[in-house]
Enzyme design. Structure first.
Site, PDB file in Angstrom:
ATOM      1  CD  GLU A   1       7.946  -8.438  -0.446  1.00 49.93           C
ATOM      2  OE1 GLU A   1       6.905  -7.749  -0.360  1.00 49.93           O
ATOM      3  OE2 GLU A   1       8.038  -9.609   0.009  1.00 49.93           O
TER       4      GLU A   1
ATOM      5  N   GLY B   1      18.854 -33.628  -2.176  1.00 53.91           N
ATOM      6  CA  GLY B   1      19.235 -32.788  -1.049  1.00 53.91           C
ATOM      7  C   GLY B   1      20.416 -31.892  -1.289  1.00 53.91           C
TER       8      GLY B   1
ATOM      9  CG  ASN C   1      21.859 -33.860  -6.101  1.00 54.40           C
ATOM     10  OD1 ASN C   1      21.006 -33.151  -5.564  1.00 54.40           O
ATOM     11  ND2 ASN C   1      23.053 -33.408  -6.425  1.00 54.40           N
TER      12      ASN C   1
ATOM     13  N   GLY D   1      26.789 -16.687  -2.006  1.00 56.98           N
ATOM     14  CA  GLY D   1      26.425 -18.104  -1.917  1.00 56.98           C
ATOM     15  C   GLY D   1      25.097 -18.388  -1.244  1.00 56.98           C
TER      16      GLY D   1
ATOM     17  CG  HIS E   1      -0.157  -1.073   7.990  1.00 57.73           C
ATOM     18  ND1 HIS E   1      -0.801   0.142   7.861  1.00 57.73           N
ATOM     19  CD2 HIS E   1       0.194  -1.428   6.734  1.00 57.73           C
ATOM     20  CE1 HIS E   1      -0.848   0.494   6.592  1.00 57.73           C
ATOM     21  NE2 HIS E   1      -0.254  -0.442   5.879  1.00 57.73           N
ATOM     22  CG  HIS E   2       3.674  -2.804   6.579  1.00 52.12           C
ATOM     23  ND1 HIS E   2       3.078  -3.984   6.939  1.00 52.12           N
ATOM     24  CD2 HIS E   2       3.238  -2.535   5.315  1.00 52.12           C
ATOM     25  CE1 HIS E   2       2.302  -4.417   5.939  1.00 52.12           C
ATOM     26  NE2 HIS E   2       2.385  -3.558   4.951  1.00 52.12           N
TER      27      HIS E   2
ATOM     28  CD  GLU F   1      25.118 -26.567   3.113  1.00 53.09           C
ATOM     29  OE1 GLU F   1      26.242 -26.624   3.634  1.00 53.09           O
ATOM     30  OE2 GLU F   1      24.511 -25.500   2.936  1.00 53.09           O
TER      31      GLU F   1
ATOM     32  CG  ASP G   1      -0.366  -0.088   2.534  1.00 49.35           C
ATOM     33  OD1 ASP G   1       0.782  -0.555   2.618  1.00 49.35           O
ATOM     34  OD2 ASP G   1      -1.028   0.303   3.508  1.00 49.35           O
TER      35      ASP G   1
ATOM     36  CG  ASP H   1      17.316 -32.084  -5.201  1.00 54.25           C
ATOM     37  OD1 ASP H   1      18.290 -31.558  -4.613  1.00 54.25           O
ATOM     38  OD2 ASP H   1      17.127 -33.316  -5.234  1.00 54.25           O
TER      39      ASP H   1
END
Length: 572
Positions: free
Chosen positions: A60, A480, A478, A421, A123-124, A484, A38, A451
């Site tokens: 966003e 996951g 693959n 990253g 608001h916000h 990591e 708004d 994925d």
């Protein structure tokens, strides 16, 4: 009724929002990313009126990623969010753009100046009457903050912010209160284009640095050139290319600099990343008696875990902010002018050649009878399939490291986020890049994402369909977060993701029959068949193409293994 006398005296009054969007149009922006709220709605009315297109993203954060991708292809981008809740959702993307030198004009729709002055409980807000809290946060990840609370200063502040954005190649923040949108500024200012040229170096300083560089370069017997991301971001590619071609010195790229060099040149040598380098590259670079780095960013992933083995005593660094020759620094002498003069004064050299990278499939993969698609096989094979002028986007993870093994055809644009990253970046960036490509007549935008990463920003597939974009999307299935896994928790459940029916998503996001082509490839033969499919391959295909590319959960490029090992040691 109070009348603004200064506004009445303007010979060519234009609304603040019109002035802003006309300046954005002037610097080449044609599409505005963002989400309505708004506090920015009145400003959005001015987008179409001024020859721009509203994209309309799903959130966003995605809009910020998309603006980043758009800027990397187009040269600059704009993002509109609303105050507080909207702008904070975009902060991660803007921080990434700041980290990686990407120019984005972030426009935030603010509550009225009266509401701010009275500290209303709107608001916000944080409920404490502080309307500057969020701009203070963004000041840390912006090279300029322009609060347009006084319309008499608005034009000056807008011009300053946009100029800083382009020249410093970093995000800027513009706060636009809703009651300022229609206030008047001097439209005659628009007749004078913004000066976006880099200020010239001091001639005396520049000539001195050029002479110093030439001295060491003429003494060298086996120099090399290493080009990195800031050569791209700070608009030094023309000077860099001329230098590489004229000297014939073996030229390499760092991972963040992929695409900065014409990889079809005979003296292109491949990717240097310390221990993660292409075959033969580390030995050639680290045995050089002079290394000329252009726009270097020596981050952990960009150096394969800080595994460079080069001495500053053998190095000359060219940057946007100065030149460093061995341990002597020359601040304020921009690389563009220095490179041009060095090129002009230095003739062809008799230099020891470097390695010749190619897209040959490794012998171990050629000899294998296994049908499974492997990382070692796929990335060189991709290089055989790419076409000149392709835009290639790779996500943090296996794709970012696998692409090191792909030798590009001429004029390929590479987009990745090696330093920041943030997983999920690439899908949003692909939307922005594909849109910029469409505006410029570039035919193919190709995304490679894991994925796990795709699940963070999958909604941007919807934005691509809505805007009738036709990228080629490969989701590496693959199971996951592979990068990591190799850092920590190889088989732990926190590195797993729910398996989706990925190629069903275009239909779920509203694609009509025939708008999207979907595929699932699980073997090398199926990849070969796909790469020979004329409709899939063609840059003239108007349909979005979506591929599930199945690979083993425990397979990763060799370069990723080295970086993951280094990261694990640092994190311990």
């Amino acid at each position: 009724m109070f009348r603004d006398i200064r506004a009445q005296e303007l010979k060519n009054p234009v609304d603040v929002a019109e002035y802003l969007f006309r300046r954005l149009h002037e610097i080449g922006i044609r599409s505005i990313h963002g989400v309505p709220g708004d506090y920015n709605l009145v400003a959005l009315d001015y987008i179409k009126k001024n020859g721009l297109t509203w994209v309309g993203n799903c959130n966003e954060l995605n809009a910020g990623y998309a603006a980043d991708g758009y800027a990397r292809v187009n040269g600059a981008a704009a993002l509109v969010t609303t105050f507080g809740v909207g702008e904070l959702s975009a902060v991660n993307a803007i921080a990434g753009a700041y980290s990686e030198f990407v120019p984005i004009v972030h426009i935030v729709g603010y509550p009225t100046t009266g509401a701010q002055k009275d500290g209303l409980l709107l608001h916000h807000t944080l409920g404490n009457g502080d309307f500057l809290a969020f701009s203070k946060m963004s000041a840390e990840i912006s090279c300029a903050v322009s609060m347009l609370n006084d319309h008499h200063e608005a034009a000056t502040l807008i011009d300053h912010a946009i100029t800083e954005c382009v020249l410093k190649s970093r995000p800027v923040y513009i706060g636009l209160p809703s009651d300022i949108v229609t206030k008047k500024v001097d439209g005659d200012r628009l007749k004078t284009p913004l000066d976006l040229s880099f200020p010239p170096n001091d001639p005396e300083k520049e000539d001195y640095v050029v002479d110093v560089v030439l001295k060491y370069l003429r003494e060298a017997r086996n120099p090399v050139i290493l080009v990195d991301a800031c050569a791209i971001r700070h608009r030094a590619l023309t000077e860099t290319s001329e230098f590489i071609i004229k000297t014939g010195i073996p030229a390499f790229v760092a991972p963040m600099g992929k695409g900065a060099i014409d990889e079809t040149l005979p003296n292109y040598g491949g990717v240097y990343a310390g221990d993660g380098s292409n075959k033969g590259v580390r030995e050639r670079v680290e045995s050089a008696d002079l290394i000329l780095t252009i726009g270097s960013v020596k981050s952990d992933f960009n150096t394969a875990g800080f595994s460079y083995r080069v001495s500053q005593l053998n190095t000359i660094d060219f940057h946007s902010y100065g030149v460093k020759v061995r341990y002597s620094e020359y601040p304020g002498v921009r690389m563009n002018g220095v490179l041009s003069k060095v090129t002009a004064k230095l003739g062809q050299l008799n230099i020891e050649s470097g390695p010749q990278p190619n897209n040959d499939i490794p012998d171990t993969e050629q000899d294998s009878t296994q049908p499974t698609i492997t990382q070692a096989w796929f990335w060189p094979r991709l290089g055989q399939w790419l076409q000149p002028k392709d835009i290639v986007i790779t996500e943090t993870g296996t794709a970012n490291f696998g692409i090191w093994e792909t030798r590009f055809p001429k004029d390929t644009t590479a987009i990745s986020q090696v330093l920041w990253g943030s997983i999920g970046y690439a899908t949003g960036a692909a939307q922005g890049a594909a849109l910029a490509a469409k505006e410029q007549g570039i035919k193919r935008t190709i995304l490679f994402t894991g994925d796990g990463s795709f699940q963070l920003t999958a909604q941007e597939l919807s934005t691509m369909i809505r805007n009738k974009l036709n990228p080629i999307i490969f989701v590496i299935c693959n199971n996951g977060y592979t990068i990591e896994r190799f850092i920590h928790g190889m088989e732990d459940e926190y590195n797993d993701v729910q398996e989706w029916r990925y190629k069903d998503l275009p239909a779920a996001f509203g694609a009509k029959e025939g708008e999207v082509l979907t595929y699932r490839v699980e073997t090398k033969d199926e990849v070969e068949k796909l790469f020979k499919d004329e409709e899939f391959v063609s840059g003239d295909t108007k349909k979005l193409r979506f591929v599930e590319l199945v690979m083993r959960w425990d397979d990763a490029p060799q370069a990723l293994l080295k970086v993951a090992e280094s990261a694990a040691k640092r994190n311990a």
